[in-house]
Design a protein around this motif. Structure first.
Motif, PDB file in Angstrom:
ATOM      1  N   ALA A   5       0.688  -1.190  -0.173  1.00  0.00           N
ATOM      2  CA  ALA A   5      -0.032   0.049  -0.126  1.00  0.00           C
ATOM      3  C   ALA A   5       0.714   1.201  -0.082  1.00  0.00           C
ATOM      4  N   PHE A   6       1.896   1.202   0.628  1.00  0.00           N
ATOM      5  CA  PHE A   6       2.729   2.385   0.658  1.00  0.00           C
ATOM      6  C   PHE A   6       3.355   2.659  -0.909  1.00  0.00           C
ATOM      7  N   ILE A   7       3.569   1.617  -1.537  1.00  0.00           N
ATOM      8  CA  ILE A   7       4.149   1.812  -3.076  1.00  0.00           C
ATOM      9  C   ILE A   7       2.950   2.384  -3.700  1.00  0.00           C
ATOM     10  N   ASP A   8       1.784   1.869  -3.758  1.00  0.00           N
ATOM     11  CA  ASP A   8       0.646   2.316  -4.310  1.00  0.00           C
ATOM     12  C   ASP A   8       0.368   3.655  -4.057  1.00  0.00           C
ATOM     13  N   ALA A   9       0.453   4.147  -2.641  1.00  0.00           N
ATOM     14  CA  ALA A   9       0.270   5.471  -2.313  1.00  0.00           C
ATOM     15  C   ALA A   9       1.220   6.635  -2.896  1.00  0.00           C
ATOM     16  N   VAL A  10       2.248   6.198  -3.098  1.00  0.00           N
ATOM     17  CA  VAL A  10       3.294   7.431  -3.321  1.00  0.00           C
ATOM     18  C   VAL A  10       2.864   8.142  -4.452  1.00  0.00           C
ATOM     19  N   GLU A  11       2.999   9.434  -4.480  1.00  0.00           N
ATOM     20  CA  GLU A  11       2.775  10.341  -5.484  1.00  0.00           C
ATOM     21  C   GLU A  11       4.072  10.601  -6.449  1.00  0.00           C
ATOM     22  N   ASP A  12       4.186   9.941  -7.499  1.00  0.00           N
ATOM     23  CA  ASP A  12       5.161  10.114  -8.241  1.00  0.00           C
ATOM     24  C   ASP A  12       5.627  11.589  -8.871  1.00  0.00           C
ATOM     25  N   ARG A  13       6.925  11.886  -8.801  1.00  0.00           N
ATOM     26  CA  ARG A  13       7.361  13.091  -9.051  1.00  0.00           C
ATOM     27  C   ARG A  13       7.596  13.039 -10.401  1.00  0.00           C
ATOM     28  N   LEU A 236       7.333  10.872   4.763  1.00  0.00           N
ATOM     29  CA  LEU A 236       7.191   9.242   4.179  1.00  0.00           C
ATOM     30  C   LEU A 236       7.866   8.332   5.265  1.00  0.00           C
ATOM     31  N   VAL A 237       9.124   8.615   5.551  1.00  0.00           N
ATOM     32  CA  VAL A 237       9.810   7.560   6.143  1.00  0.00           C
ATOM     33  C   VAL A 237       9.442   7.494   7.587  1.00  0.00           C
ATOM     34  N   ARG A 238       8.956   8.483   8.089  1.00  0.00           N
ATOM     35  CA  ARG A 238       8.133   8.288   9.272  1.00  0.00           C
ATOM     36  C   ARG A 238       6.814   7.221   9.537  1.00  0.00           C
ATOM     37  N   GLU A 239       6.179   7.340   8.326  1.00  0.00           N
ATOM     38  CA  GLU A 239       5.031   6.523   8.146  1.00  0.00           C
ATOM     39  C   GLU A 239       5.355   5.131   7.881  1.00  0.00           C
ATOM     40  N   ILE A 240       6.479   4.792   7.222  1.00  0.00           N
ATOM     41  CA  ILE A 240       6.950   3.427   7.053  1.00  0.00           C
ATOM     42  C   ILE A 240       7.498   3.052   8.205  1.00  0.00           C
ATOM     43  N   LEU A 241       8.162   3.716   8.843  1.00  0.00           N
ATOM     44  CA  LEU A 241       8.810   3.350  10.107  1.00  0.00           C
ATOM     45  C   LEU A 241       7.637   2.970  11.247  1.00  0.00           C
ATOM     46  N   GLY A 242       6.699   3.658  11.409  1.00  0.00           N
ATOM     47  CA  GLY A 242       5.649   3.383  12.143  1.00  0.00           C
ATOM     48  C   GLY A 242       4.748   2.108  11.966  1.00  0.00           C
ATOM     49  N   TYR A 243       4.733   1.701  10.573  1.00  0.00           N
ATOM     50  CA  TYR A 243       4.019   0.550  10.139  1.00  0.00           C
ATOM     51  C   TYR A 243       4.882  -0.421  10.708  1.00  0.00           C
ATOM     52  N   LEU A 244       6.232  -0.481  10.268  1.00  0.00           N
ATOM     53  CA  LEU A 244       7.053  -1.731  10.794  1.00  0.00           C
ATOM     54  C   LEU A 244       7.183  -1.993  12.225  1.00  0.00           C
ATOM     55  N   GLU A 245       7.265  -0.702  12.828  1.00  0.00           N
ATOM     56  CA  GLU A 245       7.076  -0.665  14.525  1.00  0.00           C
ATOM     57  C   GLU A 245       5.898  -1.553  15.074  1.00  0.00           C
ATOM     58  N   THR A 246       4.635  -1.051  14.297  1.00  0.00           N
ATOM     59  CA  THR A 246       3.515  -1.561  14.721  1.00  0.00           C
ATOM     60  C   THR A 246       3.345  -3.021  14.499  1.00  0.00           C
ATOM     61  N   GLN A 247       3.644  -3.371  13.057  1.00  0.00           N
ATOM     62  CA  GLN A 247       3.368  -4.699  12.798  1.00  0.00           C
ATOM     63  C   GLN A 247       4.419  -5.766  13.339  1.00  0.00           C
ATOM     64  N   TYR A 248       5.678  -5.344  13.275  1.00  0.00           N
ATOM     65  CA  TYR A 248       6.516  -6.305  13.580  1.00  0.00           C
ATOM     66  C   TYR A 248       7.473  -6.315  14.891  1.00  0.00           C
TER      67      TYR A 248
END
Length: 249
Positions: A5-13, A236-248
């Motif tokens: 979902a993080f890949i799908d959500a990125v707004e490509d520059r 974006l980095v914080r959002e990914i970190l938050g997911y990893l810390e919550t999930q794993y």
């Protein structure tokens, strides 16, 4: 929200790569074009009598920011090498160098396979090298198969070095492996979920410094074919970190 979902959500520059006053041979230019092939990245060449030869410019069309590298820098670190350079440990983590133009292709989704895959491999090493240089903070790295930490000499060397540093290293992937001796200095997250089987991510929290935060996230969408992007945007980095810390974690 998962890695996919993080890949799908990125707004490509939208970005443009321009080679000024090209003197490099046609096959090298075609390799550059092929490596960066993307709907959001246009590769062209131009002549400018006031500029030196074989200069590569990257412009972000949204922000107007500019990165500059020499063509030979990109050739020596990306175009004329392959993944064996890092798999075999030919380049130590302390010696990884990334041309500005390559690093600044961030926030663009790439779909890569075969030779193009080296683009993501190099950025992974770039983030690992950034973590080592920082000598602190947390690094999260997924390998799909944890056995790569033992079977790939270059990967083993890199993570042994990281394990001996001040970085708190978390590794992820499918288990059923014989851990190397340095694994007791890593936080190992083993599992067999589809996400761990398919995901490739390397994320560093910057150890409190936003300028040192970085993330690569990708997923395998076919045999040896990956889709993903890298970013240095703190949000974006914080959002990914938050997911990893919550999930794993």
């Amino acid at each position: 929200m998962g890695i996919s979902a993080f890949i799908d959500a990125v707004e490509d520059r939208e970005k443009s790569v321009t080679v000024l006053n090209r003197e490099s041979v046609d096959p090298l230019y075609r390799m550059l074009d092929g490596m960066f092939d993307n709907d959001n990245v246009a590769v062209t060449e131009n002549q400018d009598p006031d500029a030196p030869s074989d200069v590569v410019l990257l412009r972000d069309k949204q922000t107007g920011s500019l990165a500059i590298s020499q063509m030979d820098e990109i050739s020596e670190t990306l175009l004329l090498v392959n993944s064996d350079l890092y798999v075999t440990g030919t380049v130590p983590l302390e010696e990884v160098e990334t041309p500005e133009v390559v690093a600044h292709l961030s926030d663009v989704t790439f779909t890569v396979s075969d030779k193009q895959k080296f683009l993501l491999i190099h950025i992974s090493r770039h983030i690992e090298s950034l973590a080592l240089e920082t000598d602190g903070g947390i690094l999260h790295s997924s390998f799909q198969q944890l056995s790569r930490l033992r079977d790939e000499r270059g990967t083993a060397d890199a993570y042994r070095t990281l394990a001996d540093s001040g970085v708190d290293v978390h590794v992820y992937g499918v288990g059923g492996w014989e851990p190397p001796a340095f694994a007791d200095r890593l936080s190992v997250h083993a599992g067999s979920t589809p996400e761990l089987q398919d995901s490739w991510f390397v994320v560093h929290d910057g150890n409190g410094d936003e300028n040192r935060m970085a993330a690569l996230v990708a997923e395998e969408i076919g045999p040896n074919e990956y889709r993903g992007y890298w970013t240095f945007e703190p949000r974006l980095v914080r959002e990914i970190l938050g997911y990893l810390e919550t999930q794993y974690v």
